[in-house]
Design an enzyme around this catalytic site. Structure first.
Site, PDB file in Angstrom:
ATOM      1  N   HIS A 166       7.634  11.050   6.074  1.00  0.00           N
ATOM      2  CA  HIS A 166       8.373   9.910   6.657  1.00  0.00           C
ATOM      3  C   HIS A 166       9.374  10.354   7.722  1.00  0.00           C
ATOM      4  O   HIS A 166       9.991   9.506   8.365  1.00  0.00           O
ATOM      5  CB  HIS A 166       9.121   9.138   5.560  1.00  0.00           C
ATOM      6  CG  HIS A 166       8.219   8.497   4.561  1.00  0.00           C
ATOM      7  ND1 HIS A 166       7.180   7.652   4.917  1.00  0.00           N
ATOM      8  CD2 HIS A 166       8.183   8.568   3.203  1.00  0.00           C
ATOM      9  CE1 HIS A 166       6.552   7.245   3.819  1.00  0.00           C
ATOM     10  NE2 HIS A 166       7.139   7.789   2.768  1.00  0.00           N
ATOM     11  N   ASP A 216      -1.098  10.129   0.758  1.00  0.00           N
ATOM     12  CA  ASP A 216       0.047   9.593   0.006  1.00  0.00           C
ATOM     13  C   ASP A 216      -0.047   8.063   0.068  1.00  0.00           C
ATOM     14  O   ASP A 216      -0.510   7.512   1.065  1.00  0.00           O
ATOM     15  CB  ASP A 216       1.342  10.082   0.669  1.00  0.00           C
ATOM     16  CG  ASP A 216       2.591   9.693  -0.104  1.00  0.00           C
ATOM     17  OD1 ASP A 216       3.136  10.552  -0.801  1.00  0.00           O
ATOM     18  OD2 ASP A 216       3.023   8.516  -0.001  1.00  0.00           O
ATOM     19  N   HIS A 242       2.094   5.900   0.534  1.00  0.00           N
ATOM     20  CA  HIS A 242       2.918   5.317   1.593  1.00  0.00           C
ATOM     21  C   HIS A 242       2.442   5.815   2.954  1.00  0.00           C
ATOM     22  O   HIS A 242       1.979   6.957   3.071  1.00  0.00           O
ATOM     23  CB  HIS A 242       4.383   5.715   1.407  1.00  0.00           C
ATOM     24  CG  HIS A 242       4.957   5.347   0.071  1.00  0.00           C
ATOM     25  ND1 HIS A 242       4.965   6.225  -0.994  1.00  0.00           N
ATOM     26  CD2 HIS A 242       5.516   4.196  -0.365  1.00  0.00           C
ATOM     27  CE1 HIS A 242       5.528   5.621  -2.048  1.00  0.00           C
ATOM     28  NE2 HIS A 242       5.862   4.388  -1.690  1.00  0.00           N
ATOM     29  N   ASP A 278       1.013   9.663  -5.334  1.00  0.00           N
ATOM     30  CA  ASP A 278       1.622   8.434  -5.857  1.00  0.00           C
ATOM     31  C   ASP A 278       0.685   7.231  -5.822  1.00  0.00           C
ATOM     32  O   ASP A 278       1.051   6.148  -6.282  1.00  0.00           O
ATOM     33  CB  ASP A 278       2.950   8.125  -5.143  1.00  0.00           C
ATOM     34  CG  ASP A 278       2.922   8.414  -3.655  1.00  0.00           C
ATOM     35  OD1 ASP A 278       1.829   8.694  -3.123  1.00  0.00           O
ATOM     36  OD2 ASP A 278       3.996   8.349  -3.029  1.00  0.00           O
TER      37      ASP A 278
END
Ligand SMILES: [Zn+2]
Length: 327
Positions: free
Chosen positions: A110, A149, A151, A237
């Site tokens: 991120h 991931d 996200h 995740d």
């Protein structure tokens, strides 16, 4: 035999009060290696994070780390954070050198050039962008990054948004339902790089049957782009019941994602998210695939309404992808 880049320094970055991204994640991950032959190597610390990030952002992290002042509501720091993050970049570098897996914290995908990327509300637990470091350090050409991931890897995508030498395929939960709220399929890169950024969405409650559809598309894009190096932003995740997200991905998908790397001479992977069972079971399956061990895992199926929602997304995604790739 797979080389894992790890040092206990990765546990030093730790929250003052409970936070889901904490050093016990390393312990979960280490349990994934119980049945796999691994060689553990220590990382070195790098001294040039500004290869990936702006001078201002690097200084900000150092200053806040020294003051033990959190960067934002999601992203804590302590006095070891800056140092640990430099070792995390070094972990990615070593993983690149030995075709290994960097078991690093803090995570990185991120974090964009200037910190928060594409208008994200926070840095989402990330400090420096680990997967980007070897690419920027050596000016690598024809690199593919697969970010699975749950996200969207907004930082990574922003860093390479105008770089046609980096194919970035990011599979994530529908951003309308999860942080950071961007990562739609029409974000394809800019200028010369148009088409080299690929965003594939999974609706909440999506299972491995969705990955069954996505894996051949990912392979076709790779076959077209012909990368010489494959990098992974490996987050776990998306695993069923992992905790932060609501997708139901299991070993089948993580194993087959790892398998993609078997035709590559140069490859590396760095840990991103994963907060519970994903780190124990998803990571293990990924490493089995990554190191070419034969396994059979069952497909965990989505229900009909989730599948049909996904197929709608996929239809739109294919319309965009067909402009650039023979899928
Ligand atoms: Zn994540």
């Amino acid at each position: 035999m797979i080389t894992i880049i790890y040092d206990d320094i990765y546990k030093y970055h730790a929250p003052k009060r409970y936070h889901v991204e904490n050093p016990t994640r390393i312990d979960y991950s280490l349990s994934a290696f119980a049945d796999i032959k691994v060689k553990i190597e220590k990382p070195v610390k790098v001294s040039d994070p500004q290869i990936v990030h702006s001078e201002e952002y690097v200084k900000l992290v150092e200053k806040f780390s020294n003051m033990e002042e959190d960067l934002d509501a999601d992203t804590y720091v302590n006095r070891y954070t800056y140092e640990t993050a430099l070792y995390a970049l070094g972990g990615a570098l070593r993983a690149f050198e030995v075709n290994g897996f960097a078991l690093v914290r803090p995570p990185g995908h991120h974090a964009g050039t200037y910190g928060r990327a594409f208008g994200a509300p926070t840095l989402g637990f990330c400090i420096f962008n680990n997967v980007a470091y070897p690419i920027k350090k050596f000016g690598l050409k024809r690199v593919a990054i697969i970010d699975f991931d749950v996200h969207y890897g907004n930082g990574t995508q922003e860093i390479f948004y105008e770089d046609p030498e980096v194919l970035h395929i990011d599979i994530h939960q529908d951003p309308r339902t999860i942080y950071p709220g961007t990562g739609y399929p029409d974000m394809v890169g800019r200028g010369e790089a148009e088409g080299t950024k690929v965003n594939l969405l999974i609706p909440p409650l999506g299972g491995d049957d969705l990955y069954e559809e996505l894996l051949p598309i990912i392979q076709s894009i790779l076959d077209d782009f012909k990368p010489t190096i494959l990098a992974y932003s490996a987050g776990f995740d998306a695993y069923k019941g992992d905790g932060l997200a609501s997708t139901n991905i299991t070993e089948y998908s993580f194993y087959n994602l790892g398998r993609i790397s078997n035709s590559f001479v140069r490859k590396y992977a760095v840990l991103e998210g994963g907060y519970g069972d994903g780190l124990r079971k998803g990571l293990k399956a990924f490493l089995e695939g990554f190191s070419g061990i034969d396994k059979e895992y069952k497909v965990y199926r989505s229900n009909d309404s989730v599948k049909s929602r996904f197929m709608n997304y996929l239809g739109e995604e294919k319309n965009i992808l067909r402009k650039y790739w023979s899928i």
